[in-house]
Write an enzyme that holds these catalytic residues in place. Sequence first.
Site, PDB file in Angstrom:
ATOM      1  N   SER A   7       3.120  -4.387   2.550  1.00  0.00           N
ATOM      2  CA  SER A   7       2.731  -4.817   3.888  1.00  0.00           C
ATOM      3  C   SER A   7       3.459  -6.107   4.262  1.00  0.00           C
ATOM      4  O   SER A   7       4.689  -6.137   4.265  1.00  0.00           O
ATOM      5  CB  SER A   7       1.211  -4.974   3.963  1.00  0.00           C
ATOM      6  N   ASP A  63      -2.039   5.709   6.091  1.00  0.00           N
ATOM      7  CA  ASP A  63      -2.127   4.272   6.345  1.00  0.00           C
ATOM      8  C   ASP A  63      -2.808   4.020   7.688  1.00  0.00           C
ATOM      9  O   ASP A  63      -2.316   4.454   8.735  1.00  0.00           O
ATOM     10  CB  ASP A  63      -0.720   3.663   6.333  1.00  0.00           C
ATOM     11  N   HIS A  71      -3.579   2.191   3.465  1.00  0.00           N
ATOM     12  CA  HIS A  71      -2.802   0.958   3.444  1.00  0.00           C
ATOM     13  C   HIS A  71      -2.933   0.209   2.122  1.00  0.00           C
ATOM     14  O   HIS A  71      -1.948  -0.292   1.587  1.00  0.00           O
ATOM     15  CB  HIS A  71      -3.245   0.050   4.598  1.00  0.00           C
TER      16      HIS A  71
END
Length: 302
Positions: free
Chosen positions: A159, A243, A275
């Site tokens: 991320s 996600d 995620h």
Amino acid sequence: MVSYMGAVLYGFVGIVVAVMALLVAFQEKLVYVPVLPGLTKSYQVTPARLHLLYEDVWLRSADGVRLHAWFIKVLPESRGPTVLFFQENAGNIAHRLEMVRIMIQRLQCNVFMLSYRGYGESDGYPSQHGITKDAQAALDHLSQRTDIDTSRIVVFGRSLGGAVGALLTKNNPDKVNALILENTFTSIMDLAGVLFPFLKWFIGGTGSKAPKLLNFLVRSPWSTIDIVGQIKQPILFLSGLQDEMVPPFHMQMLYDKAAAHNRECVFVDFPNGMHMDTWLVGGDHYWRTIQQFLEKHVPEIP
């Protein structure tokens, strides 16, 4: 008619001004979340709790900010690959210890976990400019160690950490041997319109058709889509197709941009990965994918 159009115009200007004020005042609080709701800034656990061999490392960033990190070794004399791990934006490195524990066991690697400024026990306040310096300080530290094989340093970012890692990898072709990106966004400008739909009318990334009126106010753009095409090292893209934070097409766009310039790019998706849990639900396939990537691009040299 004139008064109606004037009211519409004033209303639009008012919205723009309000959005500008929000971006100026609160954008760092939206992008960086050092403390999870209901928890404290301090570490809830340490590697010792998981019986991991580690040392506390204290660094100074180029601008003098004091940083904390954990260097976790698989074995005291290990010469295996060393993974420089950059975490997501929420919480601190202690929340990633279970994943790192499995990483060390499965990949037989060392792991260096950096607390960005403002996170964990590190001083300062997070920003793109500052975190870029923090990442460089961590890599410089690893490159100077004599107890690891410095020719086998791999950057792994998830991320926000992927944006941090991509920029660091691009800037250090002689120090970073390979890059792993997991569930990373193309840019903060693109992600803003996903998390806050009204913003898509005001800001947008390189590939966006948005007016981009307020892009100049974004202090932490983290435009990974403009970075990956300049990276020469091998890149592994790990994408969770469920996600809920970063749309999976962001990862596909990053791969397409990188692969157009770099023949050593690999894209692997995980149908049930969200995620934060792609590493968990991906199971054996996830870890074997990374292991094969490391064996190919950072092999052990007798």
